[in-house]
Scaffold this motif. Structure first.
Motif, PDB file in Angstrom:
ATOM      1  N   LEU A  60      11.009 122.071  51.303  1.00  0.00           N
ATOM      2  CA  LEU A  60      11.620 122.093  49.975  1.00  0.00           C
ATOM      3  C   LEU A  60      12.965 122.800  49.937  1.00  0.00           C
ATOM      4  O   LEU A  60      13.672 122.718  48.926  1.00  0.00           O
ATOM      5  N   GLN A  61      13.345 123.491  51.008  1.00  0.00           N
ATOM      6  CA  GLN A  61      14.607 124.226  50.999  1.00  0.00           C
ATOM      7  C   GLN A  61      15.816 123.310  50.806  1.00  0.00           C
ATOM      8  O   GLN A  61      16.881 123.765  50.375  1.00  0.00           O
ATOM      9  N   TYR A  62      15.660 122.021  51.100  1.00  0.00           N
ATOM     10  CA  TYR A  62      16.777 121.087  50.949  1.00  0.00           C
ATOM     11  C   TYR A  62      16.911 120.573  49.519  1.00  0.00           C
ATOM     12  O   TYR A  62      17.989 120.119  49.125  1.00  0.00           O
ATOM     13  N   LEU A  63      15.841 120.611  48.756  1.00  0.00           N
ATOM     14  CA  LEU A  63      15.858 120.011  47.421  1.00  0.00           C
ATOM     15  C   LEU A  63      16.879 120.648  46.479  1.00  0.00           C
ATOM     16  O   LEU A  63      17.573 119.914  45.760  1.00  0.00           O
ATOM     17  N   PRO A  64      17.029 121.981  46.431  1.00  0.00           N
ATOM     18  CA  PRO A  64      18.049 122.556  45.538  1.00  0.00           C
ATOM     19  C   PRO A  64      19.463 122.088  45.843  1.00  0.00           C
ATOM     20  O   PRO A  64      20.311 122.044  44.941  1.00  0.00           O
TER      21      PRO A  64
END
Length: 210
Positions: free
Chosen positions: A181-185
């Motif tokens: 999820l670190q890429y989603l922002p």
């Protein structure tokens, strides 16, 4: 000058035993809806979204493995040395190779809230583990869009497909079934996504895996 190549260092070819390595090709598992292409192009992932499966030549891959030297990050061939460069990444995937570094936090404080705000949906506890999204959930929720999908729904689906590209093609994990999820922002504003050097991140991941 002493050679940089130390033949005594452990190398992956030592475990091959002259057998052919069988590999698998990473993929998103489905093609994007045509309505998503303008948003993928806006984010700089239009070309990467066209990546498709193809037949692998296992004997050639096995031969390249034996020629790879981790000390120099190059393939040592009879004709000289070669390696994968940023130019190769830019030409094959069309990803930006200039801009900000692709970074993110390893732990997401409220993963469900983040998914709901940027994807319009949040997986259940069984699908959201250790700050990662399962590809099966992404595919089930964003592969088929309604005929009257709103612009917001299309943007959310585009973010989901980019997440699938990142985790399924560019920077996969060892199991190739989840994306962090670190890429989603970084996908919050599709217009600023191309300001990050995704090509550099993909190349760095490739070198690390090699």
């Amino acid at each position: 000058m002493a050679s940089l190549i130390n033949k005594k260092l452990p190398h992956i070819c030592d475990t091959v035993n002259n057998t052919v390595i069988y590999c698998y090709l990473l993929t998103t598992g489905y093609s994007p809806d045509a309505r998503l292409m303008p948003y993928l192009e806006l984010a700089g992932f239009g070309s990467a979204a066209l990546t498709r499966m193809f037949d692998l030549q296992y004997d050639l891959i096995s031969a390249l493995v034996e020629c790879w030297r981790p000390e120099t990050h190059t393939f040592h061939l009879p004709c000289g040395e070669c390696t994968v460069t940023l130019e190769d990444v830019a030409l094959q995937f069309g990803l930006p190779i200039d801009g900000y570094a692709v970074t993110g936090v390893s732990a997401i404080a409220e993963p469900a809230a983040l998914c709901y705000s940027l994807l319009g949906a949040s997986p259940g506890d069984a699908e959201l583990t250790y700050s990662e999204l399962k590809f099966t959930w992404l595919k089930a929720n964003f592969q088929h869009l309604s005929d009257n999908a709103t612009e917001e729904e299309l943007v959310c689906a585009a973010r989901a497909y980019i997440m699938h590209i990142i985790g399924g093609v560019l920077m996969p994990n060892s199991n190739n079934n989840k994306v962090h999820l670190q890429y989603l922002p970084l996908l919050a504003d599709l217009r600023s996504v191309r300001s990050y050097s995704w090509g550099s991140a993909a190349l760095a991941m490739l070198y690390r895996e090699l």
